[in-house]
Design a protein around this motif. Structure first.
Motif, PDB file in Angstrom:
ATOM      1  N   UNK A  63      44.669  45.239 -81.028  1.00 18.05           N
ATOM      2  CA  UNK A  63      45.228  45.730 -82.294  1.00 18.05           C
ATOM      3  C   UNK A  63      46.591  46.387 -82.051  1.00 18.05           C
ATOM      4  N   UNK A  64      46.666  47.204 -80.998  1.00 17.71           N
ATOM      5  CA  UNK A  64      47.910  47.921 -80.715  1.00 17.71           C
ATOM      6  C   UNK A  64      49.039  46.991 -80.285  1.00 17.71           C
ATOM      7  N   UNK A  65      48.702  45.895 -79.621  1.00 16.06           N
ATOM      8  CA  UNK A  65      49.740  44.976 -79.160  1.00 16.06           C
ATOM      9  C   UNK A  65      50.103  43.926 -80.201  1.00 16.06           C
ATOM     10  N   UNK A  66      49.252  43.732 -81.218  1.00 11.41           N
ATOM     11  CA  UNK A  66      49.455  42.632 -82.175  1.00 11.41           C
ATOM     12  C   UNK A  66      50.751  42.769 -82.965  1.00 11.41           C
ATOM     13  N   UNK A  67      51.221  43.987 -83.163  1.00 12.73           N
ATOM     14  CA  UNK A  67      52.493  44.181 -83.869  1.00 12.73           C
ATOM     15  C   UNK A  67      53.612  43.409 -83.174  1.00 12.73           C
ATOM     16  N   UNK A  68      53.643  43.460 -81.840  1.00 14.78           N
ATOM     17  CA  UNK A  68      54.747  42.852 -81.092  1.00 14.78           C
ATOM     18  C   UNK A  68      54.636  41.334 -81.018  1.00 14.78           C
ATOM     19  N   UNK A  69      53.444  40.774 -81.289  1.00 17.40           N
ATOM     20  CA  UNK A  69      53.336  39.319 -81.342  1.00 17.40           C
ATOM     21  C   UNK A  69      54.254  38.769 -82.426  1.00 17.40           C
ATOM     22  N   UNK A  70      54.177  39.405 -83.583  1.00 15.63           N
ATOM     23  CA  UNK A  70      55.039  38.967 -84.672  1.00 15.63           C
ATOM     24  C   UNK A  70      56.472  39.423 -84.487  1.00 15.63           C
ATOM     25  N   UNK A  71      56.643  40.597 -83.909  1.00  9.40           N
ATOM     26  CA  UNK A  71      57.971  41.199 -83.805  1.00  9.40           C
ATOM     27  C   UNK A  71      58.920  40.355 -82.955  1.00  9.40           C
ATOM     28  N   UNK A  72      58.419  39.815 -81.851  1.00  9.91           N
ATOM     29  CA  UNK A  72      59.275  39.056 -80.938  1.00  9.91           C
ATOM     30  C   UNK A  72      59.653  37.701 -81.533  1.00  9.91           C
ATOM     31  N   UNK A  73      58.731  37.083 -82.269  1.00  8.38           N
ATOM     32  CA  UNK A  73      58.906  35.702 -82.721  1.00  8.38           C
ATOM     33  C   UNK A  73      60.163  35.502 -83.566  1.00  8.38           C
ATOM     34  N   UNK A  74      60.444  36.409 -84.499  1.00 10.98           N
ATOM     35  CA  UNK A  74      61.508  36.195 -85.471  1.00 10.98           C
ATOM     36  C   UNK A  74      62.834  36.879 -85.140  1.00 10.98           C
ATOM     37  N   UNK A  75      62.994  37.414 -83.938  1.00 10.29           N
ATOM     38  CA  UNK A  75      64.210  38.154 -83.629  1.00 10.29           C
ATOM     39  C   UNK A  75      65.473  37.316 -83.801  1.00 10.29           C
ATOM     40  N   UNK A  76      65.533  36.166 -83.156  1.00 12.80           N
ATOM     41  CA  UNK A  76      66.742  35.335 -83.230  1.00 12.80           C
ATOM     42  C   UNK A  76      66.937  34.753 -84.629  1.00 12.80           C
ATOM     43  N   UNK A  77      65.886  34.179 -85.266  1.00 13.72           N
ATOM     44  CA  UNK A  77      66.069  33.726 -86.653  1.00 13.72           C
ATOM     45  C   UNK A  77      66.496  34.860 -87.588  1.00 13.72           C
ATOM     46  N   UNK A  78      65.994  36.074 -87.350  1.00 12.89           N
ATOM     47  CA  UNK A  78      66.355  37.212 -88.209  1.00 12.89           C
ATOM     48  C   UNK A  78      67.848  37.501 -88.127  1.00 12.89           C
ATOM     49  N   UNK A  79      68.427  37.375 -86.943  1.00 11.82           N
ATOM     50  CA  UNK A  79      69.858  37.589 -86.791  1.00 11.82           C
ATOM     51  C   UNK A  79      70.670  36.591 -87.593  1.00 11.82           C
ATOM     52  N   UNK A  80      70.249  35.324 -87.581  1.00 13.81           N
ATOM     53  CA  UNK A  80      70.941  34.282 -88.344  1.00 13.81           C
ATOM     54  C   UNK A  80      70.787  34.530 -89.842  1.00 13.81           C
ATOM     55  N   UNK A  81      69.575  34.885 -90.266  1.00 11.81           N
ATOM     56  CA  UNK A  81      69.324  35.136 -91.697  1.00 11.81           C
ATOM     57  C   UNK A  81      70.131  36.325 -92.199  1.00 11.81           C
ATOM     58  N   UNK A  82      70.245  37.375 -91.371  1.00 12.01           N
ATOM     59  CA  UNK A  82      71.007  38.555 -91.784  1.00 12.01           C
ATOM     60  C   UNK A  82      72.473  38.205 -92.007  1.00 12.01           C
ATOM     61  N   UNK A  83      73.014  37.301 -91.175  1.00 13.26           N
ATOM     62  CA  UNK A  83      74.418  36.914 -91.305  1.00 13.26           C
ATOM     63  C   UNK A  83      74.661  36.141 -92.598  1.00 13.26           C
ATOM     64  N   UNK A  84      73.699  35.285 -92.970  1.00  9.57           N
ATOM     65  CA  UNK A  84      73.902  34.421 -94.136  1.00  9.57           C
ATOM     66  C   UNK A  84      73.491  35.077 -95.455  1.00  9.57           C
TER      67      UNK A  84
END
Length: 457
Positions: A63-84
């Motif tokens: 449970x404590x580690x599950x947050x980071x499963x999702x957190x790592x996945x979208x880092x690079x796409x999030x950067x692109x989305x923030x720019x656009x």
């Protein structure tokens, strides 16, 4: 006389300061919802409560580690989305979704068990992946060069204050109204912030309906952004081959190794080695993050003063504060390793110094991607955060492998020495290879024009 010297800030507080406050609160709330489960799960699994869950240690770790499963996945796409799409929309989605998931967590946990809780934490991690790339993009749009150290530090320091307040408040909330109150409080505050930000926030000064023409011109002139802003294609090949950027990524990874080692292991160290009870543990564990929050302000102010007075170049200022932020904790952890057994006061002081002085990183590698390429700062932060948060997952696992007996100070010494060594090596790489020079590929069209002109000549 240069542009930076001619460009005078409007007197008094402006809309950029209001945006700074809103973004500071966003970081604070994001981090309270990031760490609330660490405190809540202690009470959720307490069999003395009327409502508790009989979860094994392995389920709790999942449970404590599950947050980071999702957190790592979208880092690079999030950067692109923030720019656009701009940082405002993604920041509102991040805090708003985390707030709603916090509100449904208590009821969902009772009916859906640990599986539902894990699913919620993964979704919270996925949406919080937008936080740093969006924040970097918003800072690159809103904060003028003359105030970058001070205002950006205020914003990012909100995360440390959020951790400290959550560690302190969670115990009192759970004692008074049950563990459910932790999630309901976080969720309610998150919803209030989201509505406020949607009304008063803006993705850039140009899109703000509240900003004065004088303040708008000051920000645009400072950032060299006068005129219509175009959406530029991300120069991935140039980013991948940019050594100064990767030097900042290495420093980010080293920072996360030390920071997350302490964040995840500090309560255990205090309980098993220093024999501190749970209530006192929460308060003492919050002290290092309060110190980091408080120290961030003088460091941010000093950064702006040093650059404004011309005492050091922008690059050397970044290197100086990053060295304070990484080599300072390295020395403090070595001191902690040799703290006499049973000396609680000295141990807490060394832990507080090791985390508190880490605030220097806010004026170090954290600002390099904005220095190098403000037009692509969100993409750069997404890449950096992706690698750094893989380290965040690995570091506690390595600690678990090293420590077989949690009461043995010699085994803890290995953990602290390892973190110190990583701090030293990663910052050395940063000092040797980073740069604050604006990169030619920040303006791809201008770079292409210069290339064509050179070829024609």
């Amino acid at each position: 006389m240069g542009i930076a010297e001619q460009n005078v800030a409007p007197s008094g507080l402006g809309v950029r300061h209001a945006q700074t406050l809103l973004l500071f609160l966003a970081m604070l709330l994001a981090f309270t919802m990031r760490v609330n489960m660490s405190m809540a799960i202690v009470d959720m699994t307490d069999e003395n409560n009327d409502t508790y869950f009989d979860w094994s240690h392995s389920v709790q770790a999942m449970i404590l580690s599950s947050f980071f499963w999702g957190y790592v996945v979208l880092q690079i796409p999030a950067g692109v989305l923030a720019k656009y799409f701009g940082g405002k929309v993604l920041m509102a989605i991040s805090v708003g979704m985390n707030a709603l998931l916090s509100l449904v967590m208590p009821v969902g946990a009772q009916y859906g068990g640990w599986q539902f809780v894990c699913a919620c934490r993964v979704l919270q991690g996925l949406t919080q992946a937008f936080v740093y790339p969006s924040m970097h993009h918003l800072i690159s749009q809103w904060i003028p060069l003359e105030e970058k150290g001070r205002l950006s530090t205020i914003i990012y320091a909100g995360g440390q204050l959020g951790i400290a307040l959550q560690l302190i408040a969670a115990g009192f909330l759970a004692t008074a109204w049950g563990w459910q109150a932790i999630f309901y409080t976080n969720g309610t505050l998150g919803v209030i912030w989201t509505v406020t930000y949607l009304v008063f926030g803006a993705a850039s000064p140009e899109q703000s309906k509240l900003i004065s023409q004088e303040e708008l011109q000051f920000i645009q002139t400072s950032l060299g952004r006068v005129g219509e802003q175009k959406k530029l294609p991300t120069p991935w090949s140039k980013i991948i081959t940019c050594l100064p950027f990767w030097a900042a990524v290495v420093a980010h990874c080293g920072q996360n190794w030390g920071f997350f080692t302490l964040m995840t292991e500090m309560p255990t160290y205090m309980h098993k080695v220093l024999d501190v009870n749970l209530t006192k543990n929460g308060v003492l564990s919050s002290l290092p993050y309060l110190a980091m929050f408080l120290l961030s302000f003088p460091m941010g102010t000093m950064t702006d003063l040093i650059i404004r007075r011309g005492w050091l170049s922008v690059l050397n200022t970044r290197k100086l504060f990053n060295s304070i932020g990484l080599w300072g904790p390295a020395l403090a952890l070595i001191g902690l390793s040799y703290t006499p057994e049973g000396n609680l006061t000295l141990a807490v002081v060394m832990l507080t110094i090791s985390v508190g002085i880490n605030a220097g990183q806010y004026c170090g590698f954290m600002l390099i991607s904005i220095d190098l390429a403000p037009n692509f700062s969100s993409s750069l932060m997404g890449i950096s955060n992706f690698f750094a948060n893989i380290i965040s997952i690995i570091a506690p696992i390595v600690c678990g492998v090293i420590i077989n007996d949690e009461t043995d100070t010699h085994e803890w010494r290995k953990v602290f020495f390892l973190a110190s060594g990583i701090y030293v090596c990663t910052n050395l790489f940063f000092v040797l290879f980073t740069s604050s020079d604006r990169q030619p590929w920040n303006e791809p069209e201008e770079a292409d024009k210069k290339t064509n002109q050179t070829e024609n000549i």
